[in-house]
Design a protein around this motif. Sequence first.
Motif, PDB file in Angstrom:
ATOM      1  N   CYS A  39       6.944  -4.415  -1.476  1.00  0.00           N
ATOM      2  CA  CYS A  39       7.287  -3.611  -2.049  1.00  0.00           C
ATOM      3  C   CYS A  39       8.473  -2.703  -0.644  1.00  0.00           C
ATOM      4  O   CYS A  39       8.773  -1.668  -0.710  1.00  0.00           O
ATOM      5  N   GLU A  53      14.046   1.996  -9.125  1.00  0.00           N
ATOM      6  CA  GLU A  53      13.716   2.398  -8.545  1.00  0.00           C
ATOM      7  C   GLU A  53      12.556   3.192  -8.757  1.00  0.00           C
ATOM      8  O   GLU A  53      11.272   2.965  -8.087  1.00  0.00           O
ATOM      9  N   THR A  54      12.319   4.080  -9.870  1.00  0.00           N
ATOM     10  CA  THR A  54      11.115   4.522  -9.929  1.00  0.00           C
ATOM     11  C   THR A  54      10.289   4.211 -10.387  1.00  0.00           C
ATOM     12  O   THR A  54       8.646   3.764 -10.254  1.00  0.00           O
ATOM     13  N   CYS A 105       4.247  -0.439  -6.838  1.00  0.00           N
ATOM     14  CA  CYS A 105       4.265  -0.700  -5.403  1.00  0.00           C
ATOM     15  C   CYS A 105       2.441   0.528  -5.155  1.00  0.00           C
ATOM     16  O   CYS A 105       1.291  -0.177  -4.109  1.00  0.00           O
ATOM     17  N   SER A 106       2.842   2.318  -5.806  1.00  0.00           N
ATOM     18  CA  SER A 106       2.056   2.329  -5.753  1.00  0.00           C
ATOM     19  C   SER A 106       0.018   2.454  -5.935  1.00  0.00           C
ATOM     20  O   SER A 106      -0.765   2.895  -5.988  1.00  0.00           O
ATOM     21  N   LYS A 129       8.665   2.451  -7.359  1.00  0.00           N
ATOM     22  CA  LYS A 129       7.390   2.959  -7.028  1.00  0.00           C
ATOM     23  C   LYS A 129       6.279   3.060  -7.763  1.00  0.00           C
ATOM     24  O   LYS A 129       5.145   2.970  -6.958  1.00  0.00           O
ATOM     25  N   LEU A 168      12.041  -0.734  -1.502  1.00  0.00           N
ATOM     26  CA  LEU A 168      11.683  -0.124  -0.980  1.00  0.00           C
ATOM     27  C   LEU A 168      13.116   0.581   0.131  1.00  0.00           C
ATOM     28  O   LEU A 168      13.671   1.577  -0.259  1.00  0.00           O
ATOM     29  N   GLN A 196      -0.217  -1.768   0.232  1.00  0.00           N
ATOM     30  CA  GLN A 196       0.981  -2.019  -0.559  1.00  0.00           C
ATOM     31  C   GLN A 196       1.249  -3.685   0.354  1.00  0.00           C
ATOM     32  O   GLN A 196       1.635  -3.697   1.700  1.00  0.00           O
TER      33      GLN A 196
END
Length: 114
Positions: A46, A29-30, A36-37, A33, A50, A42
Amino acid sequence: LQEQLERVAWSPLALRVNGWRYSGPLDPETVLKAVCSGYAQQPKECAELLEGFAGSGPGLGLSFGGLLCAIVFMTFVLFATFVWYKRHVTSSVRNVLREEVMLEVQSQMADYVP
């Protein structure tokens, strides 16, 4: 490909996002993120990916009530252990004292018997 050959990773589990060294935790998950950031806008993938992690975030741990119950339970167990220990020590001391008194009485009685 040439850029990847020139920028050797610092570890086998290394991750670069847009040329930047990622140094966060490597859970899915991290990392998702972070990837995607890196986009200015995006992609829809993404958002879809998410959404799959929406139910697995924080908040699944121990609640305040659960923590309070655990502390009360541990306090009760600790108190019960101390009570048991006190009874055990008291009983042991009484038995040793009883034996010493009995030996002393026998010793004194042996002095009076001809």
